[in-house]
Design a protein around this motif. Structure first.
Motif, PDB file in Angstrom:
ATOM      1  N   GLU A  64      -1.326   7.943  -5.321  1.00  0.00           N
ATOM      2  CA  GLU A  64      -2.404   8.883  -4.998  1.00  0.00           C
ATOM      3  C   GLU A  64      -1.887  10.291  -4.748  1.00  0.00           C
ATOM      4  OE1 GLU A  64      -5.388   7.741  -2.213  1.00  0.00           O
ATOM      5  OE2 GLU A  64      -5.495   5.676  -2.955  1.00  0.00           O
ATOM      6  N   HIS A  65      -0.611  10.400  -4.339  1.00  0.00           N
ATOM      7  CA  HIS A  65      -0.027  11.712  -4.076  1.00  0.00           C
ATOM      8  C   HIS A  65       0.859  12.196  -5.227  1.00  0.00           C
ATOM      9  CE1 HIS A  65      -1.303  10.585  -0.031  1.00  0.00           C
ATOM     10  NE2 HIS A  65      -1.113  11.827   0.349  1.00  0.00           N
TER      11      HIS A  65
ATOM     12  N   ASP B  86       1.709  10.318   5.638  1.00  0.00           N
ATOM     13  CA  ASP B  86       1.343  11.737   5.584  1.00  0.00           C
ATOM     14  C   ASP B  86       2.023  12.507   6.711  1.00  0.00           C
ATOM     15  OD1 ASP B  86      -0.280  11.450   3.352  1.00  0.00           O
ATOM     16  OD2 ASP B  86      -2.138  11.293   4.508  1.00  0.00           O
TER      17      ASP B  86
ATOM     18  N   GLU C 116       1.692  -2.663   5.584  1.00  0.00           N
ATOM     19  CA  GLU C 116       1.697  -2.380   4.153  1.00  0.00           C
ATOM     20  C   GLU C 116       1.164  -3.490   3.254  1.00  0.00           C
ATOM     21  OE1 GLU C 116       5.535  -4.596   4.672  1.00  0.00           O
ATOM     22  OE2 GLU C 116       4.322  -3.227   5.869  1.00  0.00           O
TER      23      GLU C 116
ATOM     24  N   SER D 254       0.810  -1.223   0.000  1.00  0.00           N
ATOM     25  CA  SER D 254       0.000   0.000   0.000  1.00  0.00           C
ATOM     26  C   SER D 254       0.839   1.267   0.000  1.00  0.00           C
ATOM     27  CB  SER D 254      -0.944  -0.003   1.206  1.00  0.00           C
ATOM     28  OG  SER D 254      -0.227   0.012   2.424  1.00  0.00           O
ATOM     29  N   ILE D 255       2.135   1.154   0.275  1.00  0.00           N
ATOM     30  CA  ILE D 255       3.016   2.318   0.152  1.00  0.00           C
ATOM     31  C   ILE D 255       3.047   2.787  -1.296  1.00  0.00           C
ATOM     32  CG2 ILE D 255       5.399   3.128   0.406  1.00  0.00           C
ATOM     33  CD1 ILE D 255       5.666   1.004   2.663  1.00  0.00           C
TER      34      ILE D 255
ATOM     35  N   PHE E 236      -1.338   5.214   5.322  1.00  0.00           N
ATOM     36  CA  PHE E 236      -1.432   6.536   4.708  1.00  0.00           C
ATOM     37  C   PHE E 236      -1.257   7.635   5.761  1.00  0.00           C
ATOM     38  CE2 PHE E 236      -3.589   6.251   0.320  1.00  0.00           C
ATOM     39  CZ  PHE E 236      -2.960   5.054   0.022  1.00  0.00           C
TER      40      PHE E 236
ATOM     41  N   LYS F 291      -4.384  -0.131   5.575  1.00  0.00           N
ATOM     42  CA  LYS F 291      -3.981   0.787   4.510  1.00  0.00           C
ATOM     43  C   LYS F 291      -4.224   2.229   4.937  1.00  0.00           C
ATOM     44  CE  LYS F 291      -4.929   2.035  -0.312  1.00  0.00           C
ATOM     45  NZ  LYS F 291      -5.616   1.643  -1.568  1.00  0.00           N
ATOM     46  N   ASP F 292      -5.353   2.478   5.586  1.00  0.00           N
ATOM     47  CA  ASP F 292      -5.670   3.834   6.042  1.00  0.00           C
ATOM     48  C   ASP F 292      -4.606   4.343   7.009  1.00  0.00           C
ATOM     49  OD1 ASP F 292      -8.004   3.654   4.556  1.00  0.00           O
ATOM     50  OD2 ASP F 292      -9.227   3.045   6.273  1.00  0.00           O
TER      51      ASP F 292
ATOM     52  N   ASP G 189       0.517   2.476  -3.348  1.00  0.00           N
ATOM     53  CA  ASP G 189      -0.768   3.163  -3.539  1.00  0.00           C
ATOM     54  C   ASP G 189      -0.690   4.604  -3.055  1.00  0.00           C
ATOM     55  OD1 ASP G 189      -1.762   0.760  -4.465  1.00  0.00           O
ATOM     56  OD2 ASP G 189      -2.713   0.223  -2.568  1.00  0.00           O
ATOM     57  N   TRP G 190      -0.046   4.793  -1.898  1.00  0.00           N
ATOM     58  CA  TRP G 190       0.099   6.150  -1.347  1.00  0.00           C
ATOM     59  C   TRP G 190       0.907   7.033  -2.303  1.00  0.00           C
ATOM     60  CZ3 TRP G 190       4.492   8.905   0.253  1.00  0.00           C
ATOM     61  CH2 TRP G 190       4.236  10.056   1.009  1.00  0.00           C
ATOM     62  N   CYS G 191       1.978   6.486  -2.842  1.00  0.00           N
ATOM     63  CA  CYS G 191       2.788   7.246  -3.796  1.00  0.00           C
ATOM     64  C   CYS G 191       1.967   7.646  -5.017  1.00  0.00           C
ATOM     65  CB  CYS G 191       3.997   6.426  -4.235  1.00  0.00           C
ATOM     66  SG  CYS G 191       5.251   6.180  -2.960  1.00  0.00           S
TER      67      CYS G 191
END
Length: 222
Positions: free
Chosen positions: A23-24, A218, A170, A16-17, A214, A210-211, A19-21
């Motif tokens: 989305e940002h 953040d 993750e 999910s890291i 994030f 996952k939340d 996914d974070w990358c």
């Protein structure tokens, strides 16, 4: 932002890291120091993510020592770092703290409990994937962030931009299957959580993991 990920095992990726990358709109570069011996420089690293490994930071290997040089540079420059399992231990080792056998070998799903409320929007109790039998001492200036029933030192927050987690938030569903089918024998040997690879896969990944990943990312990159 350029996010440089150090991956040490083929079955332990960023999950999910990534996914974070995405989305940002950050660029993620994945390095495999155990296979190619290549590491990023500090100048090309805005966020360093250090993933798990079957190795110990105590092993006398060049790539492990070289990683600690980069970590030391990142700490000196006050750049954000996320260390997971081996990665968390590497940060502590860089700071002069010991990596030692944990009171229990944890392989599988088990709750972790929030110990510090500096970072907001984290539940008091979460279910994380554990895959370890070592831990590090918590750095003196760090806050204990998480504990489990069997191992106290499960995570720490150092300053406002360095987090070490002994467990895994993750992995996504596919990642858990990849970990369990390839390294399942590890779960069957003196595992204090008493879970088989099949049980680990069947458990499923809690949505909140996952939340929380994030939230942590953040926080250290704000």
């Amino acid at each position: 932002m350029r996010v440089n990920v150090l991956q040490h095992a083929p079955n332990e990726g960023p999950g999910s890291i990534q996914d974070w990358c995405h989305e940002h709109n950050h660029e993620m570069f994945v390095y495999h120091p155990t296979d190619f011996g290549i590491l990023p420089t500090i100048d090309e690293t805005d966020l360093l993510v250090i993933l798990g490994s079957p190795n110990s930071p105590n092993d006398k290997l060049d790539w492990i020592k070289n990683e600690r040089v980069l970590i030391k540079q990142m700490l000196k420059a006050n750049k954000p770092i996320l260390g997971i399992c081996f990665g968390s231990q590497q940060i502590a080792k860089t700071l002069g703290y010991e990596v030692l056998d944990a009171p229990a070998k944890e392989v599988g799903w088990a709750p972790v409990y929030l110990q510090d409320h500096t970072i907001e929007n984290i539940p008091k109790k979460l279910t994380a994937l554990h895959w370890h039998q070592q831990m590090s001492e918590i750095p003196e200036d760090a806050k204990l962030l998480f504990s489990s029933d069997l191992v106290k030192n499960q995570g720490y927050l150092l300053g406002n931009n360095v987090i070490g987690l002994q467990f895994h938030f993750e992995p996504k569903e596919d990642n858990v299957r990849e970990i369990a089918i390839n390294d399942g024998a590890y779960a069957l040997e003196n595992n204090d959580l008493h879970q088989t690879p099949q049980e680990i896969i069947a458990h499923g990944v809690p949505k909140e993991n996952k939340d929380v990943m994030f939230v942590l990312l953040d926080y250290i990159t704000k």
